[in-house]
Design a protein around this motif. Structure first.
Motif, short mmCIF file in Angstrom:
data_model
loop_
_atom_site.label_atom_id
_atom_site.label_comp_id
_atom_site.label_asym_id
_atom_site.label_seq_id
_atom_site.Cartn_x
_atom_site.Cartn_y
_atom_site.Cartn_z
N ASP A 282 48.29 -16.40 37.06
CA ASP A 282 49.44 -17.29 36.95
C ASP A 282 49.04 -18.67 36.45
O ASP A 282 49.28 -19.70 37.07
CB ASP A 282 50.16 -17.42 38.30
N THR A 283 48.36 -18.73 35.31
CA THR A 283 47.87 -20.01 34.78
C THR A 283 49.01 -20.88 34.25
O THR A 283 48.84 -22.09 34.15
CB THR A 283 46.87 -19.76 33.65
N ASP A 284 50.15 -20.30 33.89
CA ASP A 284 51.23 -21.08 33.30
C ASP A 284 52.31 -21.47 34.30
O ASP A 284 53.28 -22.11 33.94
CB ASP A 284 51.88 -20.28 32.16
N ASP A 285 52.18 -21.07 35.55
CA ASP A 285 53.18 -21.40 36.55
C ASP A 285 53.09 -22.86 36.95
O ASP A 285 52.02 -23.45 37.00
CB ASP A 285 53.00 -20.52 37.79
N GLY A 286 54.25 -23.44 37.30
CA GLY A 286 54.25 -24.76 37.88
C GLY A 286 53.85 -24.68 39.35
O GLY A 286 53.77 -23.60 39.95
N LEU A 287 53.63 -25.85 39.95
CA LEU A 287 53.20 -25.89 41.34
C LEU A 287 54.25 -25.28 42.25
O LEU A 287 53.92 -24.53 43.18
CB LEU A 287 52.91 -27.33 41.75
N ASP A 288 55.52 -25.57 42.01
CA ASP A 288 56.57 -25.05 42.89
C ASP A 288 56.63 -23.52 42.84
O ASP A 288 56.74 -22.86 43.88
CB ASP A 288 57.92 -25.65 42.52
N SER A 289 56.53 -22.93 41.65
CA SER A 289 56.59 -21.47 41.52
C SER A 289 55.39 -20.80 42.16
O SER A 289 55.53 -19.81 42.88
CB SER A 289 56.68 -21.08 40.04
N ALA A 290 54.19 -21.35 41.90
CA ALA A 290 52.99 -20.76 42.48
C ALA A 290 53.00 -20.84 44.00
O ALA A 290 52.65 -19.89 44.69
CB ALA A 290 51.75 -21.46 41.92
N LEU A 291 53.42 -22.00 44.53
CA LEU A 291 53.48 -22.16 45.99
C LEU A 291 54.52 -21.24 46.60
O LEU A 291 54.27 -20.57 47.62
CB LEU A 291 53.79 -23.62 46.32
#
Length: 474
Positions: free
Chosen positions: A346-355
């Motif tokens: 998930d290198t392209d995810d933003g912080l909110d999506s990854a969290l």
């Protein structure tokens, strides 16, 4: 390449960050120089130096030719017709400068040769400006096939051949400005050869339209290359106005317009060079992403599957202290494998999506209700994102496994450039001092991850009162 962006700028609320403002400032400086030349009689702006003039024309031709070569490389990669038009337009402009270097200055030159020497550079400049304006308008935004590219290359010489025919055989006025005396060369010459001035003014209008189109494209698509093209076109428009006021077709005079035109070519060269550099950076990043995805697939299909099998088999064994220890270790190893897979994939995810995905996965596995309030506009480097996600995942996992929580609330906020991750649960709680003194690895690991990104970790808990963990960083 970078045209979408890749190059997205942060919005700071200052209008100076807009491409239109930056391009406008560059063009305004050139307009100011032109006003000084026209308004101040004693302002020295023209130099009768044939060597310097030829050197500047040659440098201009080389600079814009190099820019043409770089944009042609962009066209070969992207295959957009607009890129081909830009490369062709720059190439024609380079050719026009070479013609100015070649332009004969002998007094006994034939009439046909004089007309060609006068009008071919002008015609080439018009053709180059029209190509850039069409590319800026978006009318040639479609991709082309290899066969279409070959057909375009075959007909590319047609405008040049047509311009040569018109210059040689149509009864256009021959150049009468080549041998102006000093007093005439330092004042506007609209009445000397109005047709030449009108052609320059027409070219200036076309360049101005191209600049407007490229500015709009830059703001719409966050395309820095289009911004450099807009700056170059704006300067080119001002340069042609200078040429209309002070005809520079004769090789012995060096005017302000020549310098402004060279500055325009430098803008195009810089834009092309930055675009090529951005392309290679994007290519390297794409290769890294593909390799990370491959590693994530290998971990998921290999190690994670085997660990999941071990955990499921251990759960079927009779309860015992040894079985519980091994099952807990296997479960933690499985969690680490899944965290590694998430980080790689998930290198392209933003912080909110990854969290959100990380903590929801843990809560779902333990069947615990979770509520997440994460600001979507927070943008942090990948390294920081991974540390924050790991802290959030560890905190939620501890609340589920050790705190026996039934409800967990996770929030991610930003205020005055300070970021805050907060995890609160309604579990059994614990004594933080006792746990830390006992060297519990999970708590120590979260604290170390917070400190690694220049932040801090605060733990608020007591037996029977739930737990609140806050991670703060800037």
């Amino acid at each position: 390449m970078s045209g979408n962006g890749a190059d997205r700028e942060r919005v700071t609320g200052v209008r100076w960050t807009r491409p239109a403002t930056r391009v406008g400032a560059v063009v305004a400086s050139a307009v100011g120089a032109t006003v000084l030349v026209v308004a101040i009689d004693d302002f020295r702006f023209a130099y009768q130096n044939e060597v310097l003039k030829v050197s500047l024309e040659t440098a201009s031709a080389l600079v814009v030719a190099l820019g043409c070569y770089l944009v042609a490389g962009r066209f070969r990669v992207r295959r957009y017709r607009s890129d081909g038009l830009i490369a062709y337009g720059l190439g024609v402009l380079a050719f026009s400068n070479l013609l100015l270097v070649w332009s004969p200055d002998a007094p006994d030159i034939q009439a046909v040769g004089l007309r060609i020497a006068t009008w071919m550079p002008l015609f080439c400049q018009v053709i180059g400006a029209l190509c850039l304006a069409i590319a800026a308008s978006g009318a040639a935004s479609e991709r082309v096939t290899n066969a279409s590219s070959r057909r375009l290359a075959a007909i590319a010489a047609a405008p040049i051949v047509g311009a040569l025919f018109v210059a040689a055989y149509v009864r256009l006025p021959a150049d009468t400005t080549r041998r102006l005396p000093l007093s005439s060369a330092l004042h506007p010459q609209f009445n000397r050869e109005p047709v030449v001035a009108l052609v320059y003014l027409f070219t200036a209008v076309v360049f101005a339209l191209a600049a407007i189109g490229f500015v709009a494209r830059s703001e719409r698509h966050h395309d820095r290359f289009a911004e450099w093209l807009a700056a170059g076109c704006g300067l080119s428009a001002v340069a042609r106005i200078n040429f209309a006021l002070f005809p520079s077709l004769f090789s012995r005079w060096l005017y302000t317009g020549d310098v402004i035109r060279l500055a325009a070519y430098v803008c195009w060269l810089i834009g092309a060079a930055v675009e090529i550099a951005s392309y290679w950076e994007g290519l390297a990043a794409s290769a890294v992403t593909r390799e990370r995805s491959r590693l994530a697939r290998d971990l998921h299909d290999g190690l994670a599957q085997e660990l999941a099998f071990v955990v499921s088999q251990l759960q079927s064994f009779p309860p015992s202290e040894g079985r519980y220890s091994v099952a807990s270790a296997a479960d933690r190893a499985l969690g680490e494998a899944r965290r590694a897979i998430d980080a790689l994939a998930d290198t392209d995810d933003g912080l909110d999506s990854a969290l959100r995905r990380a903590v929801e996965t843990v809560a779902l596995r333990h069947q615990v209700a979770i509520r997440i309030d994460a600001a979507a506009e927070i943008d942090v480097p990948i390294g920081v994102r991974e540390e924050v996600v790991r802290v959030g995942r560890e905190a939620v996992a501890n609340a589920c496994r050790h705190g026996h929580a039934t409800s967990i609330a996770v929030s991610l906020t930003e205020s005055a450039h300070e970021y805050r991750l907060r995890i609160h649960d309604d579990g059994v709680g614990f004594d933080p001092d006792a746990e830390i003194s006992a060297s519990r690895f999970g708590m120590r690991s979260m604290r170390e991850r917070a400190e690694a990104i220049g932040g801090s970790l605060r733990i608020d808990s007591k037996p029977g009162g739930g737990t609140t963990i806050e991670m703060i960083w800037r």
